[in-house]
Scaffold this active site. Sequence first.
Site, PDB file in Angstrom:
ATOM      1  N   SER A 251      13.597  11.369  26.138  1.00 42.73           N
ATOM      2  CA  SER A 251      12.682  11.202  27.262  1.00 42.73           C
ATOM      3  C   SER A 251      13.003   9.922  28.011  1.00 42.73           C
ATOM      4  O   SER A 251      13.759   9.080  27.531  1.00 42.73           O
ATOM      5  CB  SER A 251      11.248  11.109  26.749  1.00 42.73           C
ATOM      6  OG  SER A 251      11.096   9.901  26.045  1.00 42.73           O
ATOM      7  N   LYS A 252      12.385   9.804  29.163  1.00 41.71           N
ATOM      8  CA  LYS A 252      12.621   8.622  29.991  1.00 41.71           C
ATOM      9  C   LYS A 252      12.215   7.339  29.277  1.00 41.71           C
ATOM     10  O   LYS A 252      12.837   6.302  29.437  1.00 41.71           O
ATOM     11  CB  LYS A 252      11.831   8.730  31.289  1.00 41.71           C
ATOM     12  CG  LYS A 252      12.510   9.612  32.297  1.00 41.71           C
ATOM     13  CD  LYS A 252      12.012   9.324  33.703  1.00 41.71           C
ATOM     14  CE  LYS A 252      12.655  10.256  34.696  1.00 41.71           C
ATOM     15  NZ  LYS A 252      11.880  11.473  34.966  1.00 41.71           N
TER      16      LYS A 252
END
Length: 492
Positions: A251-252
């Site tokens: 994920s970011k």
Amino acid sequence: MAADNINQEIRVRIAPSPSGHLHVGTARTAVYNWLFARKHGGTFILRIEDTDQSRSFAEMTESIMDSLKWLGLDWDEGPYFQSKRTELYQQAADRLLEQGRAYYCYCMREELEARRTEAMAAGRNPLYNRCCRRLTAEQRAAREAEGREKVMRIAIPENGTTTFEDLVLGPLTKGNDELDDFIILRADWNPTYNFVCAVDDVEMRISHVIRGNDHVTNTFKQVLVYRALDATPPYFAHLPLILGQDKKKISKRQGAVAVTEYRDQGYLPEAFMNFLALLGWSPGDDREYLPRTELIAAFGLERVTSTNPVFDTDKLTWLNGQYIRDMDDNKLLTLLQPILMEAGLATRLEIETRWHWMLKIIHSLKERLHFLTDIIAMGAFYFRGEFGYEEQGVAKYFRKDGTSEILTALADEFAKIPEERFNQESSEQALRALAESRGAKVAQLIHPLRLALTGSTKGPGMFEITDILGRDNCLKRIARSLEYIKTLGPPE
Ligand code: GLU
């Protein structure tokens, strides 16, 4: 697992949604599709899934295409834009409607919501109750006359099962009673993702849908659309999800996920492509360094792993170093040129007029670079003489009794060599002769010399450095270190 099933024309696609930059997951999917196409002489298609206009941005389409190009994933057809193909979807929907394989649903939002809540409370799957599927012509006309908002739903088989063959996961089956008469055209007449995806895959004659396994649920719906369209579904290959180093879905929050960020960090496209290929596939032996042609030769869906791969940044960095090491010096210098210029280490003119000298610098550092940008920290000393001296080195070598004297003697020896004959061999010879004449070890001279010339205790080969810097620069830097040593006071 099953073989690639390649007894047909191979047509695959990458179908990014332009809501953001090309992220690592989609890039990995693109790599697998591209490799599959190239391996089997097939066609790799780029399709931009931009039906959701509120979340689609032209600049993201540009950025996605730039990233694909950067990775060397050239497409043979497209880009096709779903937003420009609405007529096709409309026609397909009309056809299904005519054939009774789709129907208008006039149920109101509140009704649907209430039924949903009730089903959930009763522990049932909140599927649409199909009431509009059973409307008589009169009932339908009445709702039309009321001017009710409507959507179009697909009429799926009410009994039996839906099955598809997944080349990675094996055959997957779901009871149709668990599936829904899902919406294919929204109230604003915008088609939904699962519908357009299947319509496009049919129209584009896609043979294999290779994508992340977060799409498995969608696949059942899409298979229902293929069947409604009287089309044979393609083969599917669902790739395992990529995990971050914390073993959670990447994920970011975990750091960079956009391909552009890796590009900007100095990763090479060849290394990144190699790395992505290994995220869920292996060549079946212990090779990890697989340049493009080797990847194409080795690739096959049968060796896609069922376990989730971990995005191991250390491996990526290691691979990057391998690709830098194997790169032709001229090509490497061309890539480093903008980095050197941006860091203010050299101007374009300096680089171009001293190309041969620059090549020596590159050659001396090549083995040590993990990133192109490492050149800034590792190579700055070649360009600038005003560096500080590494503290530990100062304590160990500069504060040592006799260092000034030995450096002074070395400078005298260097000074005797004419500048044009000052090179690796002559500087090494001078240093060795001096060591010998003083009964000292070569290392006793090399360590303080390295610190004097580079500010550091580590780096390229000593005599590559003397050669690249040239005699006068070496003398200047030794003189500078002698001044510095004076400021240190007496050795401890
Ligand atoms: N637009 C979808 C995505 O970005 C494509 C899925 C597919 O390949 O069918 O995940």
